[in-house]
Design a protein around this motif. Structure first.
Motif, PDB file in Angstrom:
ATOM      1  N   ARG A   1       0.763  -1.293   0.095  1.00 11.44           N
ATOM      2  CA  ARG A   1      -0.004   0.088   0.120  1.00 11.44           C
ATOM      3  C   ARG A   1       0.942   1.320  -0.112  1.00 11.44           C
ATOM      4  NH1 ARG A   1      -5.419  -1.013   3.306  1.00 11.44           N
ATOM      5  NH2 ARG A   1      -6.031  -3.155   2.511  1.00 11.44           N
ATOM      6  N   LYS A   2       1.963   0.953   0.500  1.00 10.46           N
ATOM      7  CA  LYS A   2       2.956   2.365   0.461  1.00 10.46           C
ATOM      8  C   LYS A   2       3.675   2.492  -0.836  1.00 10.46           C
ATOM      9  CE  LYS A   2       3.263   2.021   5.442  1.00 10.46           C
ATOM     10  NZ  LYS A   2       4.242   1.849   6.521  1.00 10.46           N
ATOM     11  N   ALA A   3       3.604   1.495  -1.669  1.00 10.83           N
ATOM     12  CA  ALA A   3       4.502   1.599  -3.068  1.00 10.83           C
ATOM     13  C   ALA A   3       3.885   2.785  -3.927  1.00 10.83           C
ATOM     14  CB  ALA A   3       4.252   0.504  -3.718  1.00 10.83           C
ATOM     15  N   SER A   4       4.913   3.562  -4.506  1.00  6.99           N
ATOM     16  CA  SER A   4       4.381   4.425  -5.374  1.00  6.99           C
ATOM     17  C   SER A   4       3.734   3.840  -6.620  1.00  6.99           C
ATOM     18  CB  SER A   4       5.869   5.332  -5.854  1.00  6.99           C
ATOM     19  OG  SER A   4       6.483   4.451  -6.727  1.00  6.99           O
ATOM     20  N   ASP A   5       3.219   4.828  -7.447  1.00  6.80           N
ATOM     21  CA  ASP A   5       2.685   4.247  -8.901  1.00  6.80           C
ATOM     22  C   ASP A   5       4.012   3.391  -9.647  1.00  6.80           C
ATOM     23  OD1 ASP A   5       0.075   5.030  -7.928  1.00  6.80           O
ATOM     24  OD2 ASP A   5       0.180   6.848  -9.276  1.00  6.80           O
ATOM     25  N   GLU A   6       5.034   4.135  -9.594  1.00  5.97           N
ATOM     26  CA  GLU A   6       6.123   3.694 -10.511  1.00  5.97           C
ATOM     27  C   GLU A   6       6.390   2.228 -10.196  1.00  5.97           C
ATOM     28  OE1 GLU A   6       6.233   6.811  -9.051  1.00  5.97           O
ATOM     29  OE2 GLU A   6       5.684   7.788 -10.874  1.00  5.97           O
ATOM     30  N   GLU A   7       6.571   2.016  -8.982  1.00  6.22           N
ATOM     31  CA  GLU A   7       6.815   0.801  -8.195  1.00  6.22           C
ATOM     32  C   GLU A   7       5.649  -0.416  -8.532  1.00  6.22           C
ATOM     33  OE1 GLU A   7       9.169   1.370  -4.201  1.00  6.22           O
ATOM     34  OE2 GLU A   7       7.159   2.180  -4.205  1.00  6.22           O
ATOM     35  N   LEU A   8       4.497   0.030  -8.415  1.00  4.58           N
ATOM     36  CA  LEU A   8       3.136  -0.864  -8.687  1.00  4.58           C
ATOM     37  C   LEU A   8       3.415  -1.173 -10.094  1.00  4.58           C
ATOM     38  CD1 LEU A   8       0.546   0.900  -6.469  1.00  4.58           C
ATOM     39  CD2 LEU A   8       1.724  -1.292  -5.996  1.00  4.58           C
ATOM     40  N   GLN A   9       3.405  -0.378 -11.018  1.00  6.12           N
ATOM     41  CA  GLN A   9       4.004  -0.551 -12.606  1.00  6.12           C
ATOM     42  C   GLN A   9       4.795  -1.603 -12.896  1.00  6.12           C
ATOM     43  OE1 GLN A   9       1.347   0.272 -14.970  1.00  6.12           O
ATOM     44  NE2 GLN A   9       0.239   1.154 -13.569  1.00  6.12           N
ATOM     45  N   GLN A  10       5.862  -1.529 -12.120  1.00  8.92           N
ATOM     46  CA  GLN A  10       7.168  -2.208 -12.290  1.00  8.92           C
ATOM     47  C   GLN A  10       6.676  -3.615 -11.807  1.00  8.92           C
ATOM     48  OE1 GLN A  10       9.851  -1.464 -14.264  1.00  8.92           O
ATOM     49  NE2 GLN A  10       9.863  -3.713 -14.139  1.00  8.92           N
ATOM     50  N   ARG A  11       6.069  -3.864 -10.712  1.00  7.66           N
ATOM     51  CA  ARG A  11       5.756  -5.012 -10.115  1.00  7.66           C
ATOM     52  C   ARG A  11       4.700  -5.764 -10.793  1.00  7.66           C
ATOM     53  NH1 ARG A  11       4.123  -4.282  -3.846  1.00  7.66           N
ATOM     54  NH2 ARG A  11       3.907  -6.540  -4.178  1.00  7.66           N
TER      55      ARG A  11
END
Length: 194
Positions: A1-11
Motif C-alpha cells: 500500500r505504500k508503494a509508489s505508482d511507478e513501483e506498482l507498475q514495475q511489479r
C-alpha cells in the motif's frame, strides 16, 4: 500500500513477465490507462467473457472489472483456471439493482396470479450476478446483452406469452417499446412495495 505508482507498475510488469502464458489479464474499457496497458484483452463485459476462454494455458485470469464480470470469467474457462478480481469492492450499480432474493420473491408473487413456469420467461441482462443467470437457466430463461435484447425478447415471447426482464427496467421497456408494446402493457415490479 505504500508503494509508489511507478513501483506498482514495475511489479505488475515483472509478475506478468515471470508468469508468461500462465497469466491472462482482462481489462474492461472503463479501467484507467495505467491498468489497461497491462491487459491482454480490452473490451466490454461480454467480449471479455469470451476472451477468458481463449487462453486455456493460463492458470490465472485477472479480471480488471467488477464482480459480475469476474463471475462470468470464473464460469467460462477450464476448471484449473482461477479468476481473480483485484478489487473486491468493485461493484456495478446496474447489477446491484436485482438480487436473487428479490427475483425469487417476484417470481413467487407472479405465481400467485400466473402459471409462471408455463407463462413467463425470465430474462436477465448480462450485468447481473451469476445466481440470477442461474435462476434464468433453471426456469427456462436466458441472458441478454444490450445489443441482442430484441432478438432475445423475440425468442422469449415465442416460448411463453410473458417475459420477466431484470435488472435493467429501461432496457426491458425500450426493447418492449421497439417490439410494439405500449408502456402500460409493461408492468414494473417494485420490490419496495408490499
Amino acid at each position: 500500500r505504500k508503494a509508489s505508482d511507478e513501483e506498482l507498475q514495475q511489479r505488475i510488469s515483472d509478475a506478468k513477465q515471470r508468469l508468461g502464458s500462465k497469466l491472462l489479464i482482462l481489462g474492461h474499457f472503463y479501467q484507467r490507462d495505467e491498468i489497461i496497458k497491462h491487459a491482454d484483452f480490452v473490451g466490454d463485459s461480454f467480449q471479455l467473457a469470451k476472451n477468458a476462454t481463449e487462453r486455456p494455458d493460463a492458470d490465472h485470469i485477472v479480471f480488471c472489472g467488477v464482480h459480475f464480470m469476474a463471475e462470468v470469467a470464473d464460469i467460462m474457462p477450464k476448471p484449473h483456471q482461477i479468476s481473480i478480481l483485484p478489487d473486491l469492492a468493485a461493484g456495478c450499480s446496474m447489477a446491484d439493482m436485482a438480487n436473487l432474493a428479490k427475483v425469487e420473491r417476484c417470481w413467487r408473487e407472479l405465481a400467485e396470479v400466473l402459471d409462471v413456469e408455463n407463462e413467463v420467461t425470465p430474462v436477465t441482462y448480462i450485468n447481473s450476478a451469476a445466481d440470477l443467470k442461474a435462476f434464468c437457466g433453471e426456469h427456462g430463461g436466458i441472458v441478454c446483452t444490450s445489443s441482442n435484447a430484441g432478438t432475445i425478447a423475440k425468442w422469449a415471447f415465442e416460448r411463453r406469452p410473458k417475459v420477466l426482464f431484470f435488472p435493467d427496467q429501461h432496457l426491458g421497456r425500450w426493447t418492449g417499446h421497439n417490439m410494439g408494446f405500449a408502456m402500460d402493457e409493461m408492468v414494473v415490479w417494485d420490490p419496495d412495495l408490499e
